[in-house]
Write a protein that holds these residues in place. Structure first.
Motif, short mmCIF file in Angstrom:
data_model
loop_
_atom_site.label_atom_id
_atom_site.label_comp_id
_atom_site.label_asym_id
_atom_site.label_seq_id
_atom_site.Cartn_x
_atom_site.Cartn_y
_atom_site.Cartn_z
N SER A 132 0.98 4.13 -2.86
CA SER A 132 0.75 5.54 -2.52
C SER A 132 1.83 6.44 -3.10
O SER A 132 1.56 7.58 -3.52
N THR A 133 3.09 5.96 -3.13
CA THR A 133 4.19 6.78 -3.66
C THR A 133 4.29 6.67 -5.17
O THR A 133 4.90 7.53 -5.80
N ILE A 146 0.84 -1.20 0.00
CA ILE A 146 0.00 0.00 0.00
C ILE A 146 0.87 1.25 0.00
O ILE A 146 0.59 2.24 -0.69
N GLY A 147 1.96 1.22 0.76
CA GLY A 147 2.88 2.34 0.77
C GLY A 147 3.51 2.57 -0.58
O GLY A 147 3.66 3.72 -1.03
N LEU A 161 -7.92 1.17 -4.34
CA LEU A 161 -6.79 2.06 -4.64
C LEU A 161 -6.62 2.28 -6.13
O LEU A 161 -5.82 3.13 -6.55
N GLY A 211 0.00 5.21 8.36
CA GLY A 211 0.26 4.73 7.01
C GLY A 211 0.12 3.25 6.81
O GLY A 211 0.40 2.75 5.72
#
Length: 468
Positions: A237-238, A233-234, A430, A304
């Protein structure tokens, strides 16, 4: 008619259909999650084909979320926001953009949006409650006591399907981004041991060496899977694989889990004793765990990580000994000599989870468009996912070593069930997993959920016959 009346009707239909699906699945000796999922697929597609506005928005819930987020973030109109969210094909006449906009700004738009938000809210609560209940079924002691055998099984059971899934995704889907490959790998690494546990219990093999290895590995598998999910997920996100960001998320995940393991149970025990000074035992036993689950879910989301990580961790550090109960149901004799049965926290919260969790599975089913099953791409993806899902977990059984039935252990780790659906739904939300991939994942979940109990029962029966 006021909008709340439509919401009540919507919930009645969803919960009623979930009950029917669960009942039919149990009648045919299948996992209840399978019935709830399939009834959602049936309900969603029939309503979608009939042109129902709510079913249309739910079928394209990820697109609707992105569109509404753009509107709320920029303050622009629906049409202007659509220009930034959708591509040329989606914006064309008859595309998904025009279909969504017609329902979002139409005469019944408010009713549709309120009902969609209600289902979304109940669904998310269902996921949190589900992971909290899974945590309650385990404990920090269970995590610490699992041996090297379970550790090796769990590591291979995560690494093998994740790696195979990433490689297969890169081969079959070369046009998609790296985060998509990573999310597919993470989804395939998930394990839902609840189905296996039920089969072992029904066969009176719950205390066998194989059962202990499977359940011990499943505890570690849950943690490893949730850490991988948080890292992916991190990365999503980036937008790219950045070592610094991945390291930060990994350290946060490990740090959070370490704090939970080291201080979680003691902290909860101390807090419960303080709350007992103010509130009744029933209030503390029911409301304190719920508040803790929501608080830890919110905290992990804030730093996060996925909210389900916090919910699972909250379940791990809550046990009935904190409330003075040492058995599944504590029995106390009152002054008249009558037994007073005090339900456990798990028994108190189980009806709440049973209300919210089925909404999640029905909603997941309603997002599966059966038209995608007619596409060759989806079928090939489903076959690939299923093969990788089975092989990856069978390899984990080999790590169990000698003295146990490694095939039984491998089969016991195969079911993806609700955990695989949770991972896939997060990816779809997402925007990194499309309709074809999501449908293929659902097919994989259905197949692994169906075949695992059958093959596991056959394998255990065969082993017992050989011993005789």
């Amino acid at each position: 008619m006021e909008p709340f009346s439509f919401i009540l009707l919507e919930l009645a239909v969803i919960i009623g259909m979930a009950s029917i699906g669960r009942g039919l699945a149990l009648r045919f000796n299948q996992a209840s999650v399978l019935g709830e999922l399939l009834i959602g697929v049936l309900l969603g597609n029939i309503a979608y084909w009939l042109g129902n506005p709510l079913a249309t928005v739910i079928m394209h819930l990820d697109d609707a979320q992105r569109l509404l987020e753009e509107v709320w973030r920029t303050g622009s109109s629906i049409n202007d926001a659509a220009m930034h969210v959708f591509n040329a094909n989606e914006l064309a006449e008859g595309g998904i953009s025009q279909e969504l906009i017609s329902f979002i700004v139409g005469p019944h738009a408010m009713d549709t949006l309120l009902m969609t938000m209600t289902l979304w809210l109940f669904s998310n609560l269902g996921v949190i409650m589900l992971l909290f209940m899974i945590g309650l079924e385990n404990s920090v002691t269970d995590m610490i006591k699992v041996g090297k055998r379970s550790l090796f099984v769990s590591i291979i059971g995560v690494v093998a399907p994740f790696s195979l899934g990433y490689i297969a995704s890169s081969w079959f889907l070369p046009e998609v981004s790296t985060p998509t490959h990573l999310f597919i790998g993470a989804t395939l690494s998930a394990t839902s041991v609840g189905i296996t546990a039920r089969v072992l219990k029904d066969l009176d093999r719950f205390k066998s060496k194989e059962a202990r290895v499977i359940l011990g590995a499943a505890v570690i598998d849950d943690i490893l899977g949730l850490i991988i999910l948080a890292i992916v997920i991190g990365i999503v996100s980036t937008g790219s694989v950045q070592i610094a960001d991945v390291s930060q998320i990994l350290l946060l995940s490990i740090g959070f889990i370490a704090l939970v393991l080291l201080f979680g149970e003691k902290t909860v025990g101390w807090l419960v004793s303080k709350f007992y000074q103010v509130f009744s035992k029933f209030q503390v036993k029911l409301l304190f765990p719920l508040a803790l689950a929501f608080l830890m879910a919110a905290f992990t989301s804030f730093i996060g990580l996925a909210s389900i990580v916090g919910a699972f961790a909250a379940g791990l550090i809550v046990n009935d000994e904190h409330f003075g109960d040492s058995k599944k149901r504590s029995q106390h004799c009152d002054e008249n000599g009558n037994f007073d049965y005090s339900p456990t926290t798990q028994e108190l919260i189980n009806p709440i989870e049973s209300l919210f969790a089925p909404v999640f599975f029905v909603l997941m089913g309603m997002q599966v468009n059966l038209k995608t099953f007619l596409e060759t791409q989806t079928i090939w993806l489903a076959v690939m996912f299923t093969v990788v899902a089975i092989i990856g977990k069978l390899l984990s059984g080999l790590a169990a070593g000698k003295g146990v039935n490694r095939f039984v252990i491998g089969i016991g780790m195969i079911p993806r069930g609700e955990v695989g659906l949770i991972f896939a739904s997060i990816g779809k939300g997402l925007g990194v997993i499309g309709d074809d991939v999501f449908s293929a994942v659902v097919i994989m979940v259905i197949i692994t959920t169906l075949i695992s109990p059958i093959v596991l029962k056959w394998s255990i029966d065969r082993t017992m016959v050989k011993k005789v």
